[in-house]
Design a protein around this motif. Structure first.
Motif, short mmCIF file in Angstrom:
data_model
loop_
_atom_site.label_atom_id
_atom_site.label_comp_id
_atom_site.label_asym_id
_atom_site.label_seq_id
_atom_site.Cartn_x
_atom_site.Cartn_y
_atom_site.Cartn_z
N ILE B 206 55.10 55.80 -5.85
CA ILE B 206 56.06 56.72 -5.22
C ILE B 206 57.25 55.95 -4.68
CG2 ILE B 206 56.34 58.50 -3.45
CD1 ILE B 206 53.28 58.80 -3.48
N VAL B 207 56.97 54.83 -4.02
CA VAL B 207 58.02 54.03 -3.41
C VAL B 207 58.06 52.69 -4.12
CG1 VAL B 207 58.90 53.07 -1.24
CG2 VAL B 207 57.44 55.10 -1.20
N PRO B 208 59.02 52.48 -5.02
CA PRO B 208 59.04 51.23 -5.78
C PRO B 208 59.23 50.02 -4.85
CG PRO B 208 60.80 52.72 -6.47
CD PRO B 208 60.14 53.35 -5.32
N ALA B 209 58.71 48.88 -5.29
CA ALA B 209 58.82 47.66 -4.48
C ALA B 209 60.26 47.16 -4.49
CB ALA B 209 57.88 46.59 -5.03
N THR B 210 60.85 47.06 -3.32
CA THR B 210 62.15 46.39 -3.16
C THR B 210 62.04 45.54 -1.91
OG1 THR B 210 63.04 48.19 -1.83
CG2 THR B 210 63.48 48.29 -4.18
N PRO B 211 62.84 44.48 -1.81
CA PRO B 211 62.74 43.64 -0.61
C PRO B 211 63.00 44.40 0.68
CG PRO B 211 63.95 42.50 -2.33
CD PRO B 211 63.73 43.90 -2.82
N SER B 212 63.82 45.44 0.63
CA SER B 212 64.19 46.13 1.87
C SER B 212 63.33 47.35 2.15
CB SER B 212 65.65 46.54 1.81
OG SER B 212 65.84 47.44 0.74
N MET B 213 62.29 47.58 1.34
CA MET B 213 61.51 48.81 1.51
C MET B 213 60.86 48.90 2.90
SD MET B 213 58.20 47.94 -0.83
CE MET B 213 57.32 49.45 -0.52
N GLY B 214 60.58 47.73 3.51
CA GLY B 214 59.93 47.73 4.81
C GLY B 214 60.73 48.46 5.87
N PHE B 215 62.06 48.31 5.82
CA PHE B 215 62.90 48.93 6.84
C PHE B 215 62.72 50.44 6.87
CE2 PHE B 215 65.67 45.19 5.59
CZ PHE B 215 65.20 44.39 6.60
N ALA B 216 62.53 51.01 5.66
CA ALA B 216 62.43 52.46 5.56
C ALA B 216 61.20 52.97 6.33
CB ALA B 216 62.34 52.87 4.10
N PHE B 217 60.15 52.13 6.35
CA PHE B 217 58.91 52.58 6.97
C PHE B 217 58.81 52.24 8.45
CE2 PHE B 217 57.33 52.33 2.52
CZ PHE B 217 56.91 53.64 2.42
N VAL B 218 59.34 51.06 8.79
CA VAL B 218 58.91 50.46 10.04
C VAL B 218 59.36 51.27 11.27
CG1 VAL B 218 60.81 48.83 10.45
CG2 VAL B 218 58.48 48.24 11.13
N ILE B 219 60.56 51.85 11.20
CA ILE B 219 61.06 52.56 12.39
C ILE B 219 60.21 53.80 12.67
CG2 ILE B 219 63.01 53.83 13.36
CD1 ILE B 219 64.80 51.91 11.75
N LYS B 220 60.01 54.60 11.61
CA LYS B 220 59.20 55.81 11.80
C LYS B 220 57.76 55.46 12.16
CE LYS B 220 61.89 59.12 9.23
NZ LYS B 220 61.98 60.00 8.05
N ALA B 221 57.25 54.38 11.60
CA ALA B 221 55.88 53.98 11.92
C ALA B 221 55.78 53.63 13.40
CB ALA B 221 55.46 52.79 11.05
N PHE B 222 56.75 52.86 13.90
CA PHE B 222 56.73 52.51 15.32
C PHE B 222 56.81 53.75 16.20
CE2 PHE B 222 57.41 47.94 14.69
CZ PHE B 222 56.62 47.48 15.71
N LEU B 223 57.76 54.65 15.84
CA LEU B 223 57.92 55.86 16.66
C LEU B 223 56.62 56.66 16.66
CD1 LEU B 223 61.55 56.97 15.79
CD2 LEU B 223 60.71 55.81 17.83
N THR B 224 55.97 56.73 15.51
CA THR B 224 54.72 57.49 15.43
C THR B 224 53.67 56.91 16.38
OG1 THR B 224 55.20 57.93 13.12
CG2 THR B 224 52.95 58.32 13.84
N VAL B 225 53.55 55.58 16.39
CA VAL B 225 52.54 54.96 17.26
C VAL B 225 52.92 55.13 18.74
CG1 VAL B 225 51.33 52.82 17.83
CG2 VAL B 225 51.90 53.32 15.47
N VAL B 226 54.23 55.08 19.03
CA VAL B 226 54.67 55.27 20.41
C VAL B 226 54.40 56.71 20.87
CG1 VAL B 226 56.66 55.33 21.94
CG2 VAL B 226 56.37 53.43 20.38
N ILE B 227 54.69 57.68 19.99
CA ILE B 227 54.38 59.08 20.33
C ILE B 227 52.88 59.23 20.56
CG2 ILE B 227 54.35 61.48 19.49
CD1 ILE B 227 56.80 60.79 17.80
#
Lengths: 232, 286
Positions: B206-227
């Motif tokens: 679904i999400v092809p491997a690119t060097p910057s793919m992490g940025f797309a996930f990390v912010i929402k992942a952090f917010l989810t854990v904080v919520i």
């Protein structure tokens, strides 16, 4: 059985205990007395290797103790810290089970034994330990230490913040465990009556060293010493 | 009606994708309290590991465990070399893991280049009324559920899980009952990283491997854990499904920008209402 010689240590560069030597014989209950801040808790942390040793040796069951806290626990050093420190987001059962399982014991059996031994924990068995009252947490901390099957148990102010009815229960339980399972104990306390009710022998600490060693009878009689050393 | 059903299903699927990407962080940040800013790069590493494995001829289904293993081993090394020295030092940890994140990103650019081929999604579709949905993203709902149940069981039903939680909650006391807290924490951190690697690998179609793919996930992942707050796993699941589904529904009726906006606004509102996270008053273990 349990022997500490020339214990010197503290926090960072501050040395709090100096050249402390004491021993606890097999099956004995020994009190460690002294006012607030004389170094009783620091000595207990030294014995469990929670703080690093500057000098001195610890022997458990005739052998030099390992250098790590978990190593000492595994050779039979049990510890009930001041302030209890139960695992707050684990259930009462889990607090006991993890101690038993870590030491290669059957967790289910250990939990059943502990609930048998400490009936006041049974109605709370599945509750989170962080939500228990101070007295219940104290009993749980004791049950957790016993589940690891220690040969020597260090108790740091087990009566602090505990209601009187539970204090009597703890004293009774310690005596019974000592008799039935032969576990030696070193109890740091300020509550003289509690100590006199369980310990045969006592060390009195003052400013980071052992001021004197005495037995139950002489301490009970010597009101002047009680007054001077303990402020009671 | 069919349209609404498809929107709901695909929104639930994007929420599940968010949850899959978040669960590793729920362990590392939610449970252990380590702010790992390189979490996204662990997802990226998982994706590239799986991609490289499939290019070497390993079937995709077997490339996933390879990715988990690679990220777990790397995670263990990172814990031993960096994180272990910084427990309880929030800002130092952030700085160190941010540096790690940049290094991994640039490393990926150097090794793989800035674009890479996708591996193509398994072409299985099904119909809801007149609408056709790809099966793989929907399958992610099941994956997220199994993953959540698996981690929950690992942490609550096994001896390792009890030791791990004890070592995190009161490290000194865990040592005093015989737990080697340092080693247990290394393993827990590695498992969190392995979960990130699993996310990168399973999401690869679904999400092809690119060097910057992490940025797309990390912010929402952090917010989810904080919520989520202190009850990490259940809280993260609720937060990911609640906020993630909501944002995705908004995105499908409006634009993806509106969806992201909704996500962030809802986060702000939830944190105003529950400053310690939605699970602050829950009396359950995880």
């Amino acid at each position: 059985m349990f022997k500490v010689s020339d214990a010197t240590g503290g926090y960072g560069k501050t040395v709090i205990i100096h050249d402390v030597s004491l021993n606890v014989w097999e099956g004995e209950i020994v009190a460690l007395l002294g006012r607030n801040g004389v170094g009783k808790s620091t000595l207990m942390k030294y014995m469990t290797a929670i703080i690093p040793a500057k000098k001195g040796k610890v022997e458990i069951a005739g052998r030099p103790a390992p250098n790590t806290t978990f190593g000492r626990a595994r050779v039979g050093l049990g510890y009930v810290p001041q302030g209890r420190f139960v695992f707050p987001r684990m259930s009462v059962i889990e607090n006991i089970a993890v101690a038993a399982a870590t030491n290669g014991k059957n967790a289910t059996m250990a939990v059943e034994e502990a609930l048998e031994e400490f009936p006041l924990l049974r109605p709370k068995a599945t509750a989170l330990a962080g939500g228990l009252s101070g007295g219940q947490q104290q009993v749980l901390a004791l049950a957790r230490a016993l589940a690891a099957d220690p040969c020597i148990l260090l108790l740091d102010e087990p009566t602090e913040g505990v209601q009187p009815s539970i204090i009597d229960e703890i004293a009774g339980t310690l005596l019974r465990i000592n008799k039935e399972r032969g576990i030696s104990m070193l109890v740091a306390e300020q509550d003289l009556d509690f100590c006199l009710s369980i310990a045969e022998r006592a060390y009195v600490m003052e400013r980071g060293t052992i001021r004197l060693e005495t037995d139950r009878e002489s301490l009970r009689k010597d009101k002047a010493l009680q007054q001077e050393l303990l402020g009671v | 009606m069919d349209y609404f059903a498809t929107v709901l299903i695909s929104s639930l699927s994007s929420a599940s994708i968010l949850l899959i990407a978040t669960l590793g962080l729920a362990v590392v940040f939610g449970l252990m309290g380590v702010i790992n800013l390189a979490h996204g790069e662990f997802i990226m590493m998982g994706a590239y590991s799986a991609l490289t494995a499939t290019q070497l001829g390993i079937p995709f289904i077997l490339a996933i465990p390879v990715a988990v293993l690679v990220t777990m081993v790397f995670g263990a090394l990172v814990e031993i070399i960096i994180i272990r020295r910084l427990y309880g030092r929030l800002f130092d940890t952030m700085l160190a893991t941010w540096g790690l994140s940049l290094a991994l990103y640039q490393g990926a650019v150097l090794i793989f280049g800035s674009v890479s081929p996708g591996i193509g999604m398994p072409q299985i579709n099904f119909n809801v009324g007149d609408y056709t949905l790809a099966a793989y993203p929907i399958f992610m709902i099941l994956v997220a559920a199994v993953m959540l149940a698996g981690i929950y069981a690992l942490l609550t039903r096994t001896v390792y899980g009890m030791k791990a939680r004890a070592a995190i909650q009161v490290p000194d006391m865990a040592r005093a009952i015989g737990i080697d807290s340092a080693r247990t924490n290394t393993l827990t951190f590695a498992i969190g990283c392995g979960l990130a690697g699993f996310a990168g690998a399973i999401l690869l179609p679904i999400v092809p491997a690119t060097p910057s793919m992490g940025f797309a996930f990390v912010i929402k992942a952090f917010l989810t854990v904080v919520i989520a707050g202190p009850v990490t796993l259940a809280g993260s699941a609720l937060a990911a499904i609640g906020v993630g589904t909501g944002a995705s529904v908004v995105a499908s009726f409006m634009t993806s920008v509106a969806g992201d906006l909704f996500f962030f606004i809802l986060t702000v509102v939830l944190l105003r209402l529950y400053p310690l996270g939605v699970s602050a008053k829950w009396r359950i273990k995880l």
